[in-house]
Write a protein that holds these residues in place. Structure first.
Motif, PDB file in Angstrom:
ATOM      1  N   TRP A 184      -3.872  10.940   7.856  1.00  0.00           N
ATOM      2  CA  TRP A 184      -3.648  12.010   6.708  1.00  0.00           C
ATOM      3  C   TRP A 184      -2.127  12.278   6.324  1.00  0.00           C
ATOM      4  O   TRP A 184      -1.922  12.159   5.435  1.00  0.00           O
ATOM      5  CB  TRP A 184      -4.340  13.363   7.032  1.00  0.00           C
ATOM      6  N   ARG A 185      -1.276  12.181   7.217  1.00  0.00           N
ATOM      7  CA  ARG A 185       0.120  12.587   6.958  1.00  0.00           C
ATOM      8  C   ARG A 185       0.747  11.297   6.444  1.00  0.00           C
ATOM      9  O   ARG A 185       1.549  11.394   5.710  1.00  0.00           O
ATOM     10  CB  ARG A 185       0.954  12.944   8.283  1.00  0.00           C
TER      11      ARG A 185
ATOM     12  N   LEU B 121      -0.691   9.254   4.467  1.00  0.00           N
ATOM     13  CA  LEU B 121      -1.337   8.886   3.086  1.00  0.00           C
ATOM     14  C   LEU B 121      -0.405   9.535   1.940  1.00  0.00           C
ATOM     15  O   LEU B 121       0.036  10.553   2.256  1.00  0.00           O
ATOM     16  CB  LEU B 121      -2.566   9.885   2.823  1.00  0.00           C
TER      17      LEU B 121
ATOM     18  N   LEU C  35       1.238  11.482  -1.024  1.00  0.00           N
ATOM     19  CA  LEU C  35       1.075  12.696  -1.252  1.00  0.00           C
ATOM     20  C   LEU C  35       0.118  12.751  -2.522  1.00  0.00           C
ATOM     21  O   LEU C  35      -0.781  13.437  -2.782  1.00  0.00           O
ATOM     22  CB  LEU C  35       2.377  13.462  -1.603  1.00  0.00           C
TER      23      LEU C  35
ATOM     24  N   GLU D   8      -2.538  10.710  -3.229  1.00  0.00           N
ATOM     25  CA  GLU D   8      -3.573  10.343  -2.871  1.00  0.00           C
ATOM     26  C   GLU D   8      -4.253  11.814  -2.133  1.00  0.00           C
ATOM     27  O   GLU D   8      -5.291  12.220  -2.366  1.00  0.00           O
ATOM     28  CB  GLU D   8      -3.691   9.363  -1.938  1.00  0.00           C
ATOM     29  N   ARG D   9      -3.419  12.610  -1.599  1.00  0.00           N
ATOM     30  CA  ARG D   9      -4.029  13.906  -1.117  1.00  0.00           C
ATOM     31  C   ARG D   9      -3.997  14.854  -2.179  1.00  0.00           C
ATOM     32  O   ARG D   9      -5.116  15.436  -2.300  1.00  0.00           O
ATOM     33  CB  ARG D   9      -2.960  14.277  -0.018  1.00  0.00           C
TER      34      ARG D   9
ATOM     35  N   LEU E 212      -3.141  21.753   3.968  1.00  0.00           N
ATOM     36  CA  LEU E 212      -3.741  20.367   3.822  1.00  0.00           C
ATOM     37  C   LEU E 212      -2.862  19.316   3.158  1.00  0.00           C
ATOM     38  O   LEU E 212      -2.307  18.074   3.444  1.00  0.00           O
ATOM     39  CB  LEU E 212      -5.098  20.158   3.194  1.00  0.00           C
ATOM     40  N   LEU E 213      -2.429  20.095   1.823  1.00  0.00           N
ATOM     41  CA  LEU E 213      -1.697  18.962   1.048  1.00  0.00           C
ATOM     42  C   LEU E 213      -0.267  18.562   1.669  1.00  0.00           C
ATOM     43  O   LEU E 213       0.414  17.519   1.449  1.00  0.00           O
ATOM     44  CB  LEU E 213      -1.261  19.720  -0.450  1.00  0.00           C
TER      45      LEU E 213
ATOM     46  N   GLY F 210       0.193  17.896   4.621  1.00  0.00           N
ATOM     47  CA  GLY F 210       0.037  16.669   5.434  1.00  0.00           C
ATOM     48  C   GLY F 210      -0.742  17.074   6.698  1.00  0.00           C
ATOM     49  O   GLY F 210      -0.686  16.267   7.884  1.00  0.00           O
TER      50      GLY F 210
ATOM     51  N   THR G 296      -3.818  18.628   9.088  1.00  0.00           N
ATOM     52  CA  THR G 296      -5.225  18.849   9.291  1.00  0.00           C
ATOM     53  C   THR G 296      -5.518  20.301   9.469  1.00  0.00           C
ATOM     54  O   THR G 296      -4.907  20.959  10.056  1.00  0.00           O
ATOM     55  CB  THR G 296      -5.945  17.814  10.213  1.00  0.00           C
TER      56      THR G 296
ATOM     57  N   LEU H 202     -12.133  13.987   1.595  1.00  0.00           N
ATOM     58  CA  LEU H 202     -11.278  13.992   2.430  1.00  0.00           C
ATOM     59  C   LEU H 202     -11.800  13.252   3.844  1.00  0.00           C
ATOM     60  O   LEU H 202     -12.893  13.310   4.218  1.00  0.00           O
ATOM     61  CB  LEU H 202     -10.983  15.328   3.056  1.00  0.00           C
TER      62      LEU H 202
ATOM     63  N   VAL I 176     -10.270  15.899   8.801  1.00  0.00           N
ATOM     64  CA  VAL I 176      -9.209  16.233   8.016  1.00  0.00           C
ATOM     65  C   VAL I 176      -9.474  18.221   7.869  1.00  0.00           C
ATOM     66  O   VAL I 176      -8.618  18.803   8.213  1.00  0.00           O
ATOM     67  CB  VAL I 176      -8.985  15.809   6.895  1.00  0.00           C
TER      68      VAL I 176
END
Ligand SMILES: O=CCCC(=O)O
Length: 454
Positions: free
Chosen positions: A39-40, A42, A44, A46-47, A145-146, A148, A150, A175, A179
């Motif tokens: 997740w981190r 990915l 930004l 995409e988040r 979450l944004l 990065g 969880t 997600l 996450v």
């Protein structure tokens, strides 16, 4: 101990959930830790795109989600719809601003280059309350979450269906697994989860008691915490206030959500020149409130969320009356099934009364009469809380001066205290520490790394 979802309007049990054992908790922690690495990494954008999809699903599901909130914690259906709308707004706000808030910032140095870099911490635990069961979660989760991280959610034990619906929104938005997870755990599991090395911080919105316990656990584990706790916000009416507007906003602030908001105006501090007139108008408004089925448009007062909370409120009211406060209207539970309390006003509340010092988390307005402006400010600050406060006057300069003297995190002039995605939100003293919302909310759980190049 199973967790029950109960409709506060009539006491009927909607669903019972088994709480998780340690094996299930461990599995969730492992899933979150695995998800955190991808997740981190990915980009930004995409988040951001995934969060926008979550906002889209909230829009599409507005009606069923609002209905779920109303059935599970009792608030008026129209207030539940507004709550979903606020969640959309906070997602959009952070989606729009994440790149700016999280971007690298060059620093002025005499040698080479230095940057402030914002990096995620890892998995963050959210311990969230029932009074705004979607809003409180989204205002924590969207920026966290944004950034990065969880998220693990330990929601209040009376809103498990809301917790699962939120998890479903994030899952259906795309997600990745792990996450965002809702944990079906009791409060007693929080310290153990926080102590786990796979968890990097905690944000709690809730009671002072819960805040003290979580702050102690976070301290023991040396992990950052943000605490948004109770409040007993003053609402100061000066002699030159626009009384119609002040009374209208007083009613909204104190009685929306059946009075169960940390930033509701709780202590109405009135100057002698306007005290009787304000009180008479407030009383007319309070007596016009219509308790009833929270899903009906005609209803203007919801039940409280739980019968034990209603009983605790009534004990505070009874003690205050015994200590000399005047019961202007209400001040009693309403008959019938469910957690009903009459919309109420206590006048002439003095320091002997519990209502003077404690947070009244329900539909009861406390009126305190001040001698003059300085006395009003003194009374406003004579509390261990420091979340919000408002002052009402036609003289804006005077209003600003009084607002600056209020010892709290959110001081408003001629407006009821409310949270907004763009405004930092939080308290001082026993109302907690740290800030949610705005840029500060997004930076609460990032590693602000100093990067020196050369
Ligand atoms: O209950 C506290 C927060 C309420 C709000 O943010 O509107």
């Amino acid at each position: 101990m199973p967790m029950s979802s109960v409709n506060p309007a009539n006491g009927s049990v909607l669903e019972v959930f088994e709480t998780w054992d340690q094996v299930r908790i461990d599995k969730a922690l492992a899933t979150a830790a695995r998800a955190a690495a991808n997740w981190r990494a990915l980009p930004l954008e995409e988040r951001v795109a995934l969060l926008r999809r979550a906002a889209g699903l909230l829009r599409e599901r507005r009606e069923p989600l609002a209905g779920r909130i109303t059935r599970e914690m009792g608030k008026l259906l129209r207030e539940a719809r507004t709550e979903i709308d606020r969640c959309v707004t906070v997602c959009d706000y952070y989606a729009d601003h994440a790149a700016t808030f999280l971007g690298d910032e060059p620093m002025e140095v005499a040698w080479g280059r230095a940057l402030r870099v914002h990096q995620p911490l890892g998995t963050i635990l959210g311990v969230m309350p029932w009074n705004f069961p979607f809003w409180q979660v989204f205002r924590f989760a969207a920026p966290t979450l944004l950034a990065g991280n969880t998220v693990l959610l330990k929601h209040a034990s009376n809103v498990p269906r809301c917790a699962l619906a939120i998890e479903e929104v994030f899952r259906d938005a795309g997600l990745p697994d792990g996450v965002f997870q809702s944990l079906m755990v009791p409060a007693s599991a929080v310290a153990g989860i926080l102590a786990d090395p796979r968890v990097y911080g905690v944000s709690l919105t809730g009671s002072e008691k819960a805040g003290r316990a979580v702050a102690a656990a976070a301290g023991e584990a040396l992990k950052p915490s943000v605490l948004e706790l109770g409040g007993s916000d003053p609402f100061i009416v000066l002699e030159d206030a626009d009384l119609d507007r002040a009374v209208e906003q007083a009613l909204v602030s104190r009685f929306q959500n059946a009075g169960q908001s940390c930033i509701a105006a709780k202590r109405f501090i009135l100057l002698p020149q306007v005290a009787d007139a304000f009180l008479e108008r407030l009383r007319a408004g309070v007596e016009a409130l219509v308790p009833g089925d929270p899903a009906r448009e005609e209803t203007t007062l919801a039940p409280m969320a739980r019968e034990d909370l209603r009983d605790e409120l009534h004990a505070q009211v009874e003690q205050s009356i015994a200590a000399g406060a005047v019961a202007v209207t209400g001040c009693r539970p309403l008959p019938g099934k469910g957690a009903w309390y009459a919309p109420s006003i206590l006048d002439r509340v003095t320091p002997q009364a519990r209502a003077y010092h404690e947070e009244l988390f329900g539909p009861v307005a406390t009126v305190i009469r001040a001698q003059d402006e300085a006395d009003a400010v003194r009374i406003a600050n004579e509390t261990r809380f420091g979340l919000g406060g408002s002052v009402w006057t036609r003289d804006l300069e005077r209003g600003e001066a009084v607002a600056r003297h209020l010892v709290c995190g959110n001081a408003f002039v001629n407006a009821l205290v409310k949270s907004d995605p763009a405004l930092p939100f939080g308290g001082v003293k026993d109302s907690g520490y740290g800030r949610e919302l705005g840029r500060d909310g997004m930076l609460a759980f990032v590693n602000l790394k100093t990067l020196r190049l050369g």
